[in-house]
Write a protein that holds these residues in place. Structure first.
Motif, PDB file in Angstrom:
ATOM      1  N   SER A   1       0.826  -1.191   0.000  1.00 16.47           N
ATOM      2  CA  SER A   1       0.000   0.000   0.000  1.00 16.47           C
ATOM      3  C   SER A   1       0.868   1.253   0.000  1.00 16.47           C
ATOM      4  O   SER A   1       1.991   1.220   0.459  1.00 16.47           O
ATOM      5  CB  SER A   1      -0.943   0.080   1.175  1.00 16.47           C
ATOM      6  N   ARG A   2       0.277   2.340  -0.479  1.00 14.31           N
ATOM      7  CA  ARG A   2       0.975   3.627  -0.504  1.00 14.31           C
ATOM      8  C   ARG A   2       0.451   4.494   0.628  1.00 14.31           C
ATOM      9  O   ARG A   2      -0.697   4.381   1.023  1.00 14.31           O
ATOM     10  CB  ARG A   2       0.738   4.342  -1.833  1.00 14.31           C
ATOM     11  N   SER A   3       1.296   5.378   1.103  1.00 12.05           N
ATOM     12  CA  SER A   3       0.901   6.303   2.167  1.00 12.05           C
ATOM     13  C   SER A   3       0.994   7.728   1.651  1.00 12.05           C
ATOM     14  O   SER A   3       2.004   8.113   1.061  1.00 12.05           O
ATOM     15  CB  SER A   3       1.809   6.142   3.387  1.00 12.05           C
ATOM     16  N   THR A   4      -0.046   8.505   1.886  1.00  9.75           N
ATOM     17  CA  THR A   4      -0.036   9.924   1.529  1.00  9.75           C
ATOM     18  C   THR A   4       0.947  10.642   2.440  1.00  9.75           C
ATOM     19  O   THR A   4       1.013  10.352   3.635  1.00  9.75           O
ATOM     20  CB  THR A   4      -1.445  10.526   1.702  1.00  9.75           C
ATOM     21  N   TYR A  34       0.165   2.595   7.889  1.00  7.81           N
ATOM     22  CA  TYR A  34       0.442   3.924   7.340  1.00  7.81           C
ATOM     23  C   TYR A  34       1.908   4.318   7.583  1.00  7.81           C
ATOM     24  O   TYR A  34       2.440   4.173   8.685  1.00  7.81           O
ATOM     25  CB  TYR A  34      -0.463   5.003   7.956  1.00  7.81           C
ATOM     26  N   GLY A  35       2.546   4.831   6.539  1.00  7.90           N
ATOM     27  CA  GLY A  35       3.890   5.393   6.634  1.00  7.90           C
ATOM     28  C   GLY A  35       5.028   4.399   6.632  1.00  7.90           C
ATOM     29  O   GLY A  35       6.194   4.783   6.625  1.00  7.90           O
ATOM     30  N   LEU A  42       1.427   5.568  11.752  1.00  5.35           N
ATOM     31  CA  LEU A  42       0.083   6.050  12.058  1.00  5.35           C
ATOM     32  C   LEU A  42       0.094   6.825  13.374  1.00  5.35           C
ATOM     33  O   LEU A  42      -0.533   7.878  13.487  1.00  5.35           O
ATOM     34  CB  LEU A  42      -0.906   4.878  12.131  1.00  5.35           C
TER      35      LEU A  42
END
Length: 198
Positions: A1-4, A34-35, A42
């Motif tokens: 997954s990608r993290s904004t 996340y991240g 997160l």
């Protein structure tokens, strides 16, 4: 997954608050991860978000049990801007089945996490996803979820399963005596393991 990028998240967050939104929900694929690929976390993102002034609250949409860290639990416990509700997918009450589903946690880990949340955060809300009835030929211990539900939750709904023709069940636990009676009943069903909450 990608993290904004966190700066982009904070910019959007501030914009939503400015436009009058009161509840911001963090959502995505594997929110708890996340991240991971950009050297962030997160927990770190939540800290940055909580620095923002305003009348709002933050909800984590769904987080896998192995990614709900002690830091996040402690932050939620101590900050009323974080909603004291977690949607934590269980999928199966069977560790063997969780392995076949390639989940990154065991049923026992999940149960201990639920105990911890109940002990650490007053009136915590917990949402759960459970898949039941799919692989009973392989492993019939998915009834373990009923035990987990009886121990961990004040109220659980067990939906009807068209494959195995079970009626819908509603379990309400109001005191230790009710919980013990239910555990005795469940322990008499083949394939059910029981655990006692201490």
């Amino acid at each position: 997954s990608r993290s904004t990028d966190p700066e982009k998240v904070i910019k959007e967050f501030k914009k939503l608050i400015k436009n009058g939104y009161k509840e911001i929900i963090l959502t995505g694929v594997n929110v708890g991860d996340y991240g991971k690929h950009i050297g962030k976390s997160l927990y770190g993102l939540l800290l940055k978000m909580l620095e923002v002034e305003g009348n709002y609250r933050i909800r984590i949409s769904s987080i896998e049990p192995n990614l709900l860290t002690d830091e996040i639990i402690e932050l939620t416990k101590n900050n009323n801007k974080l909603v004291n509700h977690f949607h934590i997918p269980l999928q199966s009450g069977s560790t063997k089945m969780l392995g076949l589903m390639q989940r990154r946690y065991k049923a026992e880990y999940y149960r201990e996490l639920i105990y911890k949340l109940n002990n650490e955060i007053p009136n915590v809300g917990i949402g759960v996803d459970v898949i039941d009835g799919s692989f009973h030929a392989v492993d019939s211990s998915d009834m373990a979820f009923r035990t987990c539900a009886a121990i961990c939750f004040k109220q659980a709904y067990l939906k009807a399963n068209p494959v195995i023709k079970e009626p819908e069940m509603k379990i309400e636990i109001n005191n230790i005596e009710q919980m013990n009676k239910l555990l005795v009943k469940l322990s008499q069903v083949d394939g059910v393991f029981s655990a006692v909450r201490t």
